[in-house]
Design a protein around this motif. Structure first.
Motif, short mmCIF file in Angstrom:
data_model
loop_
_atom_site.label_atom_id
_atom_site.label_comp_id
_atom_site.label_asym_id
_atom_site.label_seq_id
_atom_site.Cartn_x
_atom_site.Cartn_y
_atom_site.Cartn_z
N LYS A 85 10.29 70.46 151.87
CA LYS A 85 11.16 69.09 152.33
C LYS A 85 10.12 67.95 152.21
N PRO A 86 8.77 68.07 152.70
CA PRO A 86 7.78 66.71 152.56
C PRO A 86 7.68 66.45 151.03
N PHE A 87 7.87 67.42 150.14
CA PHE A 87 7.40 67.33 148.72
C PHE A 87 8.63 66.80 147.99
N LEU A 88 9.91 66.93 148.42
CA LEU A 88 11.28 66.37 147.63
C LEU A 88 11.11 65.08 147.68
N GLY A 89 10.93 64.27 148.39
CA GLY A 89 10.78 62.54 148.52
C GLY A 89 9.98 62.10 147.25
N PRO A 90 8.69 62.47 147.41
CA PRO A 90 8.06 62.12 146.26
C PRO A 90 8.41 62.30 144.69
N THR A 104 11.91 56.05 139.32
CA THR A 104 10.92 55.28 138.84
C THR A 104 11.26 55.27 137.28
N LEU A 105 11.34 56.55 136.83
CA LEU A 105 11.29 56.96 135.39
C LEU A 105 12.67 56.34 134.83
N ALA A 106 13.61 56.44 135.66
CA ALA A 106 15.03 55.85 135.28
C ALA A 106 14.89 54.48 134.95
N LYS A 107 14.38 53.69 135.82
CA LYS A 107 14.25 52.45 135.82
C LYS A 107 13.39 51.86 134.64
N ASP A 108 12.49 52.61 134.34
CA ASP A 108 11.71 52.23 133.38
C ASP A 108 12.18 52.62 131.85
N GLN A 109 12.85 53.67 132.02
CA GLN A 109 13.64 53.80 130.56
C GLN A 109 14.60 52.76 130.15
N ALA A 110 15.43 52.43 131.39
CA ALA A 110 16.43 51.07 131.29
C ALA A 110 15.67 49.98 130.71
N GLN A 111 14.28 49.75 131.14
CA GLN A 111 13.64 48.43 130.78
C GLN A 111 13.31 48.68 129.20
N ALA A 167 4.70 44.48 121.79
CA ALA A 167 3.64 44.98 123.20
C ALA A 167 4.53 45.12 124.27
N GLN A 168 5.69 44.37 124.57
CA GLN A 168 6.31 44.65 125.80
C GLN A 168 6.97 46.19 125.70
N ILE A 169 7.40 46.44 124.62
CA ILE A 169 7.88 47.89 124.37
C ILE A 169 6.97 48.94 124.47
N ALA A 170 5.74 48.72 124.11
CA ALA A 170 4.78 49.71 123.88
C ALA A 170 4.25 50.14 125.48
N GLN A 171 4.18 48.78 126.23
CA GLN A 171 3.93 48.92 127.64
C GLN A 171 4.87 49.52 128.56
N THR A 172 6.04 49.32 128.01
CA THR A 172 7.16 50.01 128.85
C THR A 172 7.07 51.53 128.56
N GLU A 173 6.91 52.02 127.48
CA GLU A 173 6.79 53.25 127.03
C GLU A 173 5.68 54.10 127.63
N ALA A 174 4.38 53.46 127.70
CA ALA A 174 3.17 53.96 128.56
C ALA A 174 3.77 54.09 130.14
N THR A 175 4.63 53.20 130.66
CA THR A 175 4.82 53.40 132.00
C THR A 175 5.81 54.67 132.21
N ILE A 176 6.62 54.82 131.31
CA ILE A 176 7.45 56.04 131.22
C ILE A 176 6.56 57.15 131.16
N ALA A 180 3.78 57.55 132.52
CA ALA A 180 3.26 57.81 133.77
C ALA A 180 4.14 58.10 134.92
N ASP A 181 5.38 57.78 134.67
CA ASP A 181 6.49 58.30 135.36
C ASP A 181 6.82 59.75 135.50
N LYS A 182 6.81 60.19 133.89
CA LYS A 182 6.88 61.63 133.86
C LYS A 182 5.67 62.37 134.45
N ALA A 183 4.41 61.92 134.26
CA ALA A 183 3.27 62.56 135.01
C ALA A 183 3.63 62.66 136.59
N ALA A 184 4.14 61.69 137.09
CA ALA A 184 4.21 61.52 138.32
C ALA A 184 5.32 62.68 138.89
#
Length: 417
Positions: A129-134, A141-148, A178-187, A189-193
């Protein structure tokens, strides 16, 4: 004239003297008999005392002392294996102390102490249970960044269309890219998390990394555990298993270090009663000699199907270190030491007398001694009772047993450590 008395009649004179003559004759006969007896005894004593020295010589000549019976064996010519033994300890082929990679509370322990486990078998489970929240947070976060990213890609299309008509500058177009490349990098990082959070959840299921036998459990269910604690259990791989032992460096002087080029059989014996536990092969000759003890470490691998070898157990390892070809050998009990060197009592075949023969010893292998010089194959040597013998004595030999039969036992031709 003699007068006769009225009461006694007259007797003749001869009849009156007869008793006295009988007495004198009887006395004379007894005296002569005593003299004869005395003379005969003296003659017998003289004859006996005179005859004793000559009789002793006659007896010594007629009945000589019998030869001494000794045990003997013949010198053998052939191949003599030299066995070496070393004391060592049993080591598991692999040993793992199972610890959790994540910190948490133990929900369940599913193994049994002493159980044979295999790689990837579940041993325990932590509370996930303590690991489900993260994990859920990283997914959001991944879903938000994918929308962006979707919005930024739409803006790029519009800016590109305007730039073609001259209504947008090239700087605006580059900024949007550049904005698109930045968002892809954020995604990314989200997948790594998400992967990290999922891994932490996977760590709540604790499995065995190897095949082996589970030891004593170190913790019970319900306790909190961290990666710095002692662990849950130790798994030792017993099939196969290793024995690391030490032998004199001279025993393997001609062997190169590392893995042997050919298979060398090694027998593991119980240290207390020399009972055979298992048979394996030599796997390693260590790369250095201990200068303090002039010994070297060897490692052997055993299949250990019956689990007779246990980690930490003291055992003796027996192996053939060298094979001496066409060597002359005798039982070690035949070889004696004196101030003048090493010798054996040789029985001369022509008259069975003893000769003290000086020999040079090449190698002592337990109950068998290899002779470098001084003996030939077939020579008969005394193997027991040499302390009562002298050169020139005549002996009668008794077989001490077949040397080859004696050498069949594992311990008969070996160098002990």
């Amino acid at each position: 004239m003699l007068e006769q008395t009225p009461d006694k009649p007259h007797e003749p004179l001869a009849q009156q003297t007869l008793p006295a003559e009988k007495f004198r004759k009887s006395r004379s006969l007894r005296l002569m008999f005593a003299i004869v007896l005395l003379g005969g005894s003296s003659f017998a004593i003289y004859a006996y005392s005179s005859a004793r020295p000559s009789d002793a010589v006659a007896l010594a000549t007629v009945a000589p002392a019998p030869p001494i019976v000794v045990k003997a064996a013949q010198a053998q010519l052939g191949n003599v294996p030299i066995w070496a033994t070393g004391l060592g300890t049993v080591q598991p082929f692999n040993s793992v102390t199972v610890k959790p990679r994540a910190n948490g509370q133990i929900n369940d322990i599913v193994f049994t102490e002493g159980q044979m486990v295999h790689a990837h078998d579940v041993l325990a489970r932590l509370d996930p249970k303590p690991f489900l929240g993260p994990l859920h947070q990283a997914e959001a976060t991944l879903a938000k960044d994918q929308a962006q990213l979707t919005n930024a890609q739409a803006d790029l299309q519009r800016v590109s269309s305007l730039a073609q008509k001259g209504f947008a500058t090239g700087q605006v177009l580059d900024t949007q890219k550049a904005q698109i490349a930045q968002t892809e990098a954020t995604i990314l990082a989200d997948k790594a998390a998400i992967e990290n959070a999922q891994t932490q959840i996977d760590y709540t299921t604790i499995t065995s990394p190897i095949d082996g036998v589970a030891g004593i459990r170190m913790i019970d269910a319900g306790n909190m555990i961290t990666s710095t604690d002692l662990g849950i259990v130790t798994i030792n791989q017993l099939e196969p298993i290793s024995v690391v032992f030490t032998v004199p460096a001279d025993a393997v002087a001609d062997w190169p270090v590392g893995t042997p080029a050919s298979a060398i059989s090694v027998t593991a014996l119980a240290a207390n009663d020399s009972r055979m536990l298992d048979t394996g092969t030599l796997s390693l000759v260590d790369n250095h000699i201990d200068p303090a003890t002039a010994t070297i470490k060897l490692k052997a691998t055993f299949p250990n199907k019956d689990h007779q070898l246990k980690p930490g157990q003291f055992v003796s390892a027996l192996f053939q270190s060298v094979l001496l070809s066409e060597a002359t050998s005798v039982p070690s009990s035949a070889v004696q030491q004196s101030a003048n060197g090493t010798y054996v009592y040789l029985v001369k075949p022509e008259d069975s007398t003893l000769v003290q023969r000086k020999v040079t010893v090449k190698r002592v292998a337990g109950d068998v001694t290899v002779i470098a010089s001084g003996l030939n194959a077939g020579d008969t040597v005394v193997t027991e009772g040499q302390y009562s013998l002298k050169p020139g004595m005549k002996v009668s030999t008794q077989s001490a047993g077949s040397q080859d039969a004696a050498g069949e036992a594992l311990g008969h031709r070996r160098d002990r450590v």
